[in-house]
Design a protein around this motif. Structure first.
Motif, PDB file in Angstrom:
ATOM      1  N   LYS A 173      19.608  61.214  13.061  1.00 27.67           N
ATOM      2  CA  LYS A 173      18.577  61.244  12.444  1.00 27.67           C
ATOM      3  C   LYS A 173      17.779  62.214  11.822  1.00 27.67           C
ATOM      4  O   LYS A 173      17.827  62.215  10.691  1.00 27.67           O
ATOM      5  N   ILE A 194      14.952  53.750   9.894  1.00 28.42           N
ATOM      6  CA  ILE A 194      15.482  53.330  11.562  1.00 28.42           C
ATOM      7  C   ILE A 194      15.166  52.343  12.180  1.00 28.42           C
ATOM      8  O   ILE A 194      14.376  51.193  11.336  1.00 28.42           O
ATOM      9  N   LYS A 195      16.467  52.190  12.949  1.00 29.17           N
ATOM     10  CA  LYS A 195      16.616  50.483  13.940  1.00 29.17           C
ATOM     11  C   LYS A 195      16.819  50.632  15.626  1.00 29.17           C
ATOM     12  O   LYS A 195      17.460  51.508  15.416  1.00 29.17           O
ATOM     13  N   THR A 196      15.645  50.394  15.828  1.00 37.68           N
ATOM     14  CA  THR A 196      15.372  50.960  16.835  1.00 37.68           C
ATOM     15  C   THR A 196      16.279  49.886  18.609  1.00 37.68           C
ATOM     16  O   THR A 196      16.520  48.525  17.978  1.00 37.68           O
ATOM     17  N   THR A 253      13.217  53.154  21.469  1.00 41.12           N
ATOM     18  CA  THR A 253      12.790  52.643  20.575  1.00 41.12           C
ATOM     19  C   THR A 253      11.159  53.553  21.350  1.00 41.12           C
ATOM     20  O   THR A 253       9.529  53.533  20.694  1.00 41.12           O
ATOM     21  N   GLN A 255      10.492  55.514  18.259  1.00 41.30           N
ATOM     22  CA  GLN A 255       9.816  54.576  16.695  1.00 41.30           C
ATOM     23  C   GLN A 255       8.843  55.276  16.077  1.00 41.30           C
ATOM     24  O   GLN A 255       8.855  55.703  14.922  1.00 41.30           O
ATOM     25  N   MET A 313       8.018  57.161  12.473  1.00 41.32           N
ATOM     26  CA  MET A 313       7.024  56.931  11.727  1.00 41.32           C
ATOM     27  C   MET A 313       6.444  57.818  11.763  1.00 41.32           C
ATOM     28  O   MET A 313       5.801  57.807   9.279  1.00 41.32           O
ATOM     29  N   PHE A 367      11.303  50.822   8.885  1.00 38.55           N
ATOM     30  CA  PHE A 367      12.096  50.193  10.403  1.00 38.55           C
ATOM     31  C   PHE A 367      12.167  48.868  10.872  1.00 38.55           C
ATOM     32  O   PHE A 367      11.380  48.022   9.884  1.00 38.55           O
ATOM     33  N   GLU A 414      12.025  46.925  14.831  1.00 43.66           N
ATOM     34  CA  GLU A 414      12.111  47.186  16.287  1.00 43.66           C
ATOM     35  C   GLU A 414      12.801  46.369  16.498  1.00 43.66           C
ATOM     36  O   GLU A 414      12.026  44.946  16.657  1.00 43.66           O
ATOM     37  N   ARG A 469       5.136  46.602  19.683  1.00 41.54           N
ATOM     38  CA  ARG A 469       5.455  48.731  18.796  1.00 41.54           C
ATOM     39  C   ARG A 469       4.755  49.239  17.547  1.00 41.54           C
ATOM     40  O   ARG A 469       5.371  50.640  17.653  1.00 41.54           O
ATOM     41  N   TYR A 470       3.990  48.589  16.692  1.00 38.79           N
ATOM     42  CA  TYR A 470       3.796  49.108  15.646  1.00 38.79           C
ATOM     43  C   TYR A 470       2.042  48.951  15.835  1.00 38.79           C
ATOM     44  O   TYR A 470       1.756  49.424  14.039  1.00 38.79           O
TER      45      TYR A 470
END
Length: 415
Positions: free
Chosen positions: A265, A293-295, A303, A306, A310, A322, A324, A330-331
Motif C-alpha cells: 500500500k 483499504i480493506k482490513t 486492522t 487502518q 486513514m 476504507f 473495516e 474501529r472508526y
C-alpha cells in the motif's frame, strides 16, 4: 494525566530501532505457566500491557525478574489458579492464562476481560474449543470457571479466525492427551512465533502459519530461552509516518516479510520502499496518491494499521474508501481527525476519505491504542499545535514513541 504535544510541519528523517512485538510477547510470556523451569525471554518491550501480564503471572506465584528487555519467569509452584477482575480488566490478553492454567493444573478461574473499546471481541470461541478438549466450563459472576482432570485432544473448527483463541487452544492442547487439530485458525506471525516457542519447549506442533494446526500432546515441557519477534505494527506506524511527512526513515530490527500488505500500500501511495535484510527504508512522495483499504486477517491488510493509513489518506490526492471487516467500532478516531480538518464520512463499516490540502492542529482525545498513534501522525503533518489527551493508551502498545519520533526530528513532547 499525561498528554502529548506535537508541532507539525517537520519531515521525519533518520534511523529508528523497532521494539519487540507486544502481541507476540504476551502469549509467549504466558508459556511460562506450562513448565516448572526458569524461562528466559529476550527483546520484551517495556509496555503497560507487558507489565500487566507480568503482574498477573506474579499474582499466580510465578517468580518474575526483569533485566532491561530480558524477562526471566519461573512458575515452579503455582499457588493460585484465578485471574481476578482487578488485574484482567486492564487488558484483554489476560485471558491467555486460561489455556495454560487448565493444561498445567487442571483448573482456572479467569475474569471476563476488558480492554479497548474497538469492538466486542467475545471469547466464546475460546470456551467452545476448550469444552471440546474436555473442560467443564461455567460462567458465573463475571468469571469463566474451567476444570478438567486432563484435557483430551479433539478436532476443533473456529467459526472465524481468532488470534487469542488460537493461542489459548494451542497452549491448552500441547499437554492434552492425544491429537488436537485446530481448523480455520489465525495465521498471524505472532501465531508462528508462539508455535516456535512451544516447539522449543518440547511440544509437537505442525502447521502454524496455515489454516490448520495439528498438535500431538506431550507429557511435559521444558524451560526455554527465546527472543520475541519485532513489532510489525510499530514498524508499520513509523513507515506510514515517514510517507506522511515526506520524510526519509530507515527502520532497523524489523521483519519485512510480516509487512508485505503495508509495504504494498505504501508503494501504491507513491512512497519509495527499499528492503535490506531486516531493515526497511521509506522515502515519502511529494504528492500522496489515494488508495482503498480493506482490513482482513493476516496476510491481508492489518486492522491495527487502518487508523494510521486513514491519516495518510486525509492529505492524499483524491478519494479513498476504507472497509473495516475485523472490529465493529474501529472508526471512533474519525471524529477526532475531523477536528483537525479531515474530510471523512462513515457509513457502517465503510469510511470515505476525501483528501484535503492540509490539516490544522487542535486539542484531540485518544480513544484506543491505534487511534492514539493515528493522532500523533496527524499532529506531525498538521499546521500548528496538536495536543493529544488520554495518551495512556499509547503506553499499552508503543515503547517510548514520542522519544523515537523526536529522534527522527519531530517536534513532540510529553507533559
Amino acid at each position: 494525566m499525561d498528554k502529548i504535544i506535537v508541532e507539525g510541519g517537520r519531515a521525519l528523517k533518520g534511523e529508528v530501532a523497532i521494539s519487540g512485538a507486544k502481541n507476540a510477547a504476551l502469549p509467549i510470556l504466558t508459556t511460562s505457566l506450562l513448565t516448572e523451569g526458569r524461562n528466559t525471554y529476550h527483546n520484551v518491550p517495556n509496555l503497560k500491557d507487558v507489565e500487566s501480564i507480568k503482574e498477573l503471572l506474579a499474582y499466580l506465584c510465578a517468580d518474575v525478574d526483569t533485566e532491561g528487555s530480558t524477562v526471566h519467569i519461573k512458575a515452579a509452584g503455582l499457588c493460585k489458579s484465578e485471574a481476578p477482575y482487578d488485574l484482567v480488566r486492564k487488558m484483554r490478553a489476560s485471558i491467555l492464562v486460561l489455556g495454560p492454567l487448565l493444561a498445567r493444573v487442571g483448573k482456572a478461574r479467569v475474569s471476563l476481560p476488558g480492554g479497548c473499546a474497538i469492538g466486542a471481541r467475545p471469547i466464546n470461541l475460546h470456551l467452545k474449543g476448550l469444552a471440546k478438549l474436555g473442560a467443564s466450563i461455567t460462567l458465573e459472576h463475571g468469571y469463566v470457571e474451567a476444570s478438567a482432570d486432563r484435557l483430551v485432544g479433539d478436532d476443533i473448527y473456529f467459526d472465524m479466525p481468532t488470534v487469542t483463541g488460537t493461542e489459548n487452544l494451542m497452549m491448552a492442547a500441547v499437554l492434552a492427551k492425544g491429537t488436537t487439530v485446530l481448523r480455520n485458525v489465525a495465521r498471524e506471525p505472532e501465531i508462528i512465533a508462539l508455535a516456535d516457542v512451544l516447539s522449543r519447549m518440547g511440544a509437537d506442533i505442525e502447521g502454524a502459519g496455515s489454516s490448520v494446526i495439528t498438535i500431538n500432546g506431550v507429557a511435559g515441557l521444558n524451560p526455554v530461552e527465546v527472543t520475541v519477534i519485532p513489532d510489525r505494527i510499530e514498524a508499520g506506524t513509523f513507515m506510514a509516518a515517514a510517507a506522511l511527512t515526506r520524510g526519509d526513515v530507515t527502520l532497523h530490527q524489523c521483519e519485512p516479510e510480516h509487512l508485505r500488505a503495508v509495504i504494498d500500500k505504501l508503494a501504491q501511495v507513491g512512497a519509495e520502499v527499499t528492503i535490506h535484510g531486516r531493515s526497511v527504508r521509506v522515502k515519502g512522495p511529494e504528492e500522496i496518491a489515494s488508495v482503498d483499504i480493506k482490513t482482513l486477517p493476516y496476510p491481508g491488510f492489518p486492522t491495527d494499521m487502518q487508523a494510521q493509513f486513514m491519516v495518510l489518506m486525509s492529505v492524499a490526492r483524491g478519494l479513498s474508501l476504507f472497509t473495516e471487516t475485523i472490529f465493529e467500532n474501529r472508526y471512533i478516531h474519525v471524529s477526532e481527525l475531523r477536528r483537525l480538518g479531515a474530510d471523512i464520512t462513515v457509513s457502517g463499516n465503510s469510511a470515505m476519505v476525501k483528501g484535503v490540502p492540509r490539516l490544522s492542529g487542535a486539542p484531540v482525545m485518544a480513544t484506543d491504542l491505534r487511534a492514539s498513534a493515528s493522532l500523533i501522525l496527524a499532529g506531525l503533518v498538521a499546521e500548528g499545535t496538536t495536543v493529544i489527551n488520554r495518551v495512556y493508551h499509547l503506553d499499552r502498545g508503543y515503547e517510548a514513541i514520542e522519544k523515537k519520533m523526536a529522534g527522527l526530528g519531530a517536534a513532540i513532547r510529553r507533559e
